[in-house]
Design a protein around this motif. Sequence first.
Motif, PDB file in Angstrom:
ATOM      1  N   UNK A 174      -4.496   1.201  10.647  1.00  0.00           N
ATOM      2  CA  UNK A 174      -3.541   1.797  11.574  1.00  0.00           C
ATOM      3  C   UNK A 174      -2.474   2.607  10.829  1.00  0.00           C
ATOM      4  N   UNK A 175      -2.026   2.066   9.670  1.00  0.00           N
ATOM      5  CA  UNK A 175      -0.959   2.732   8.922  1.00  0.00           C
ATOM      6  C   UNK A 175      -1.463   3.953   8.152  1.00  0.00           C
ATOM      7  N   UNK A 176      -2.737   3.927   7.785  1.00  0.00           N
ATOM      8  CA  UNK A 176      -3.323   5.018   6.986  1.00  0.00           C
ATOM      9  C   UNK A 176      -4.627   5.478   7.640  1.00  0.00           C
ATOM     10  N   UNK A 177      -4.559   6.163   8.744  1.00  0.00           N
ATOM     11  CA  UNK A 177      -5.770   6.558   9.478  1.00  0.00           C
ATOM     12  C   UNK A 177      -6.719   7.377   8.595  1.00  0.00           C
ATOM     13  N   UNK A 178      -7.980   6.987   8.611  1.00  0.00           N
ATOM     14  CA  UNK A 178      -9.005   7.723   7.893  1.00  0.00           C
ATOM     15  C   UNK A 178      -9.141   7.386   6.428  1.00  0.00           C
ATOM     16  N   UNK A 179      -8.248   6.558   5.882  1.00  0.00           N
ATOM     17  CA  UNK A 179      -8.350   6.194   4.466  1.00  0.00           C
ATOM     18  C   UNK A 179      -9.493   5.196   4.283  1.00  0.00           C
ATOM     19  N   UNK A 200       0.831  -1.205   0.000  1.00  0.00           N
ATOM     20  CA  UNK A 200       0.000   0.000   0.000  1.00  0.00           C
ATOM     21  C   UNK A 200       0.864   1.252   0.000  1.00  0.00           C
ATOM     22  N   UNK A 201       1.930   1.258   0.803  1.00  0.00           N
ATOM     23  CA  UNK A 201       2.808   2.419   0.854  1.00  0.00           C
ATOM     24  C   UNK A 201       3.468   2.659  -0.496  1.00  0.00           C
ATOM     25  N   UNK A 202       3.854   1.585  -1.185  1.00  0.00           N
ATOM     26  CA  UNK A 202       4.473   1.720  -2.498  1.00  0.00           C
ATOM     27  C   UNK A 202       3.498   2.340  -3.497  1.00  0.00           C
ATOM     28  N   UNK A 203       2.242   1.871  -3.479  1.00  0.00           N
ATOM     29  CA  UNK A 203       1.238   2.406  -4.393  1.00  0.00           C
ATOM     30  C   UNK A 203       0.898   3.860  -4.077  1.00  0.00           C
ATOM     31  N   UNK A 204       0.860   4.194  -2.801  1.00  0.00           N
ATOM     32  CA  UNK A 204       0.586   5.582  -2.417  1.00  0.00           C
ATOM     33  C   UNK A 204       1.745   6.486  -2.839  1.00  0.00           C
ATOM     34  N   UNK A 237      -8.702 -14.717   8.826  1.00  0.00           N
ATOM     35  CA  UNK A 237      -8.004 -14.065   9.936  1.00  0.00           C
ATOM     36  C   UNK A 237      -6.866 -13.181   9.432  1.00  0.00           C
ATOM     37  N   UNK A 238      -6.107 -13.691   8.458  1.00  0.00           N
ATOM     38  CA  UNK A 238      -4.995 -12.918   7.900  1.00  0.00           C
ATOM     39  C   UNK A 238      -5.528 -11.695   7.159  1.00  0.00           C
ATOM     40  N   UNK A 239      -6.629 -11.881   6.451  1.00  0.00           N
ATOM     41  CA  UNK A 239      -7.183 -10.780   5.661  1.00  0.00           C
ATOM     42  C   UNK A 239      -7.760  -9.691   6.555  1.00  0.00           C
ATOM     43  N   UNK A 240      -8.417 -10.074   7.642  1.00  0.00           N
ATOM     44  CA  UNK A 240      -8.950  -9.077   8.573  1.00  0.00           C
ATOM     45  C   UNK A 240      -7.800  -8.333   9.258  1.00  0.00           C
ATOM     46  N   UNK A 241      -6.777  -9.064   9.668  1.00  0.00           N
ATOM     47  CA  UNK A 241      -5.634  -8.410  10.306  1.00  0.00           C
ATOM     48  C   UNK A 241      -4.929  -7.460   9.335  1.00  0.00           C
ATOM     49  N   UNK A 242      -4.945  -7.811   8.062  1.00  0.00           N
ATOM     50  CA  UNK A 242      -4.354  -6.909   7.061  1.00  0.00           C
ATOM     51  C   UNK A 242      -5.155  -5.620   6.958  1.00  0.00           C
ATOM     52  N   UNK A 243      -6.482  -5.731   7.016  1.00  0.00           N
ATOM     53  CA  UNK A 243      -7.315  -4.527   7.020  1.00  0.00           C
ATOM     54  C   UNK A 243      -7.024  -3.659   8.237  1.00  0.00           C
ATOM     55  N   UNK A 244      -6.900  -4.297   9.382  1.00  0.00           N
ATOM     56  CA  UNK A 244      -6.621  -3.538  10.605  1.00  0.00           C
ATOM     57  C   UNK A 244      -5.250  -2.853  10.518  1.00  0.00           C
ATOM     58  N   UNK A 245      -4.302  -3.550   9.923  1.00  0.00           N
ATOM     59  CA  UNK A 245      -2.971  -2.959   9.774  1.00  0.00           C
ATOM     60  C   UNK A 245      -3.020  -1.757   8.824  1.00  0.00           C
ATOM     61  N   UNK A 246      -3.823  -1.852   7.781  1.00  0.00           N
ATOM     62  CA  UNK A 246      -3.991  -0.722   6.858  1.00  0.00           C
ATOM     63  C   UNK A 246      -4.641   0.462   7.563  1.00  0.00           C
ATOM     64  N   UNK A 277      -8.271   2.324  -0.416  1.00  0.00           N
ATOM     65  CA  UNK A 277      -7.708   1.001  -0.666  1.00  0.00           C
ATOM     66  C   UNK A 277      -8.802  -0.045  -0.839  1.00  0.00           C
ATOM     67  N   UNK A 278      -8.563  -0.958  -1.756  1.00  0.00           N
ATOM     68  CA  UNK A 278      -9.380  -2.155  -1.872  1.00  0.00           C
ATOM     69  C   UNK A 278      -8.458  -3.352  -1.744  1.00  0.00           C
ATOM     70  N   UNK A 279      -8.808  -4.288  -0.856  1.00  0.00           N
ATOM     71  CA  UNK A 279      -8.019  -5.496  -0.664  1.00  0.00           C
ATOM     72  C   UNK A 279      -8.744  -6.688  -1.287  1.00  0.00           C
ATOM     73  N   UNK A 280      -8.065  -7.341  -2.216  1.00  0.00           N
ATOM     74  CA  UNK A 280      -8.612  -8.573  -2.788  1.00  0.00           C
ATOM     75  C   UNK A 280      -8.419  -9.686  -1.772  1.00  0.00           C
ATOM     76  N   UNK A 281      -9.535 -10.292  -1.373  1.00  0.00           N
ATOM     77  CA  UNK A 281      -9.517 -11.312  -0.332  1.00  0.00           C
ATOM     78  C   UNK A 281      -9.963 -12.660  -0.919  1.00  0.00           C
TER      79      UNK A 281
END
Length: 414
Positions: free
Chosen positions: A202-207, A169-173, A191-200, A181-185
């Motif tokens: 946290x890394x990009x607040x409000x996006x 995501x940082x590279x694309x930004x 569990x991994x996909x939900x944690x990835x959303x949470x990480x996004x 962001x849209x995450x292909x799941x």
Amino acid sequence: MTIIDSRITDLQVYPLAFSDPPLLNAAGVHEPLALRTLVRLQAGDVVAWGEGRGDALPADVVPALCEAVLGLDVFATSRIEAAVDTVLRRLRPDLGAQARLVTFAPIEVAALDAQGKLLERPVSELLGGALRDRVDYSAYLFFKWAGHLDGEPDEWGEAMDPDGIVAQAKLLVDRYGFRSFKLKAGALHPDIEVESLRALAEAFPGMPLRIDPNGAWTHQTALEVAHRTDGLLEYLEDPVLGIDGMSRIHAETGVPLATNMCVVETAHLRPAVRADAVQVLLSDHHYWGGLRRTKELAAICEAMDIGVSMHSNSHLGISLAAMTHVAAAIPNLSHACDTHFPWNRADDVVTEGGIEIVDGAVTVPTGPGLGVEVNLDRVAELHERYVESGHRTRDDGGYMRRWDPTFTDARPRY
């Protein structure tokens, strides 16, 4: 008074094969080569282009299609569509109405490109005029391998966990300035996909965030994911299969649902509305029969109080230009559109700098027609790659089974 010669004098079809990274999805993983079809249309002194799916124009019908449209006026797109439909009904009676629209779509785009060039007006004006100068697109995130099987690691790197998705995501930004962001799941465990959303988040607040498992989840899994991502998503895309399944998820969670799977033709609209199954429809001119039908679809959605955005698959710059023109002319475009363009732009057929994503958006071209120029050498190169590769159909599942022989794309999976 100047008389414009707007009759079609030539129609050529170029199937192309171009590079695609190993992007994971519910069906498997993208193969090294993706397929698209270009249409080159000539009317008078004007050469125009359209882009469609890899299977848009079956080789066995191309000669008859070309013959059927010669001499027709590029402004008479209804007549062109009728001619295409007649040929397909005769030669390919196995094709349904939606498949016939897939064939017509790139021809219609080429006709609109020709119209714009003849009139010296952008395609957006032929669709009623641009209502916005820029069209927002969303960064399309994928779990992915570091590189293809038997290949070297690519520039994007591996993304098989939350840290990898955030780095992607940082590279694309950094490169394109995306603001959603849209995450292909549906590719890894939820569990991994939900944690990835949470990480996004946290890394990009409000996006704005969205996730699309392509119907890979069971009803219970979809409910659990909706609960665990409460407050994180602008919408949840195709968590389960079918209108009835989508209706149940929305009724039980209240989460807005989007689709490009359970509503793909007009006959699906009424039952989807009655069941309150879809709150955002992801239109796609490649599937719905072109740019004018896409705008008509948006008007229907407005009347039915359904939001509108755009679906994407692996594509090149002609499609991005066409998407941008019609998106600019849709009053009720309610969300940033999807695009695969960053993943495929290295092989683009549009001349360098002709279409760009800057600050997460594409400026609507103001030149005549689609407003982009096509690199004929690149078209020839990608067509030759298509011929030499022998690659004719997309098979994400077959490619995945080279890595995991037990893989099945049967859904739901989780």
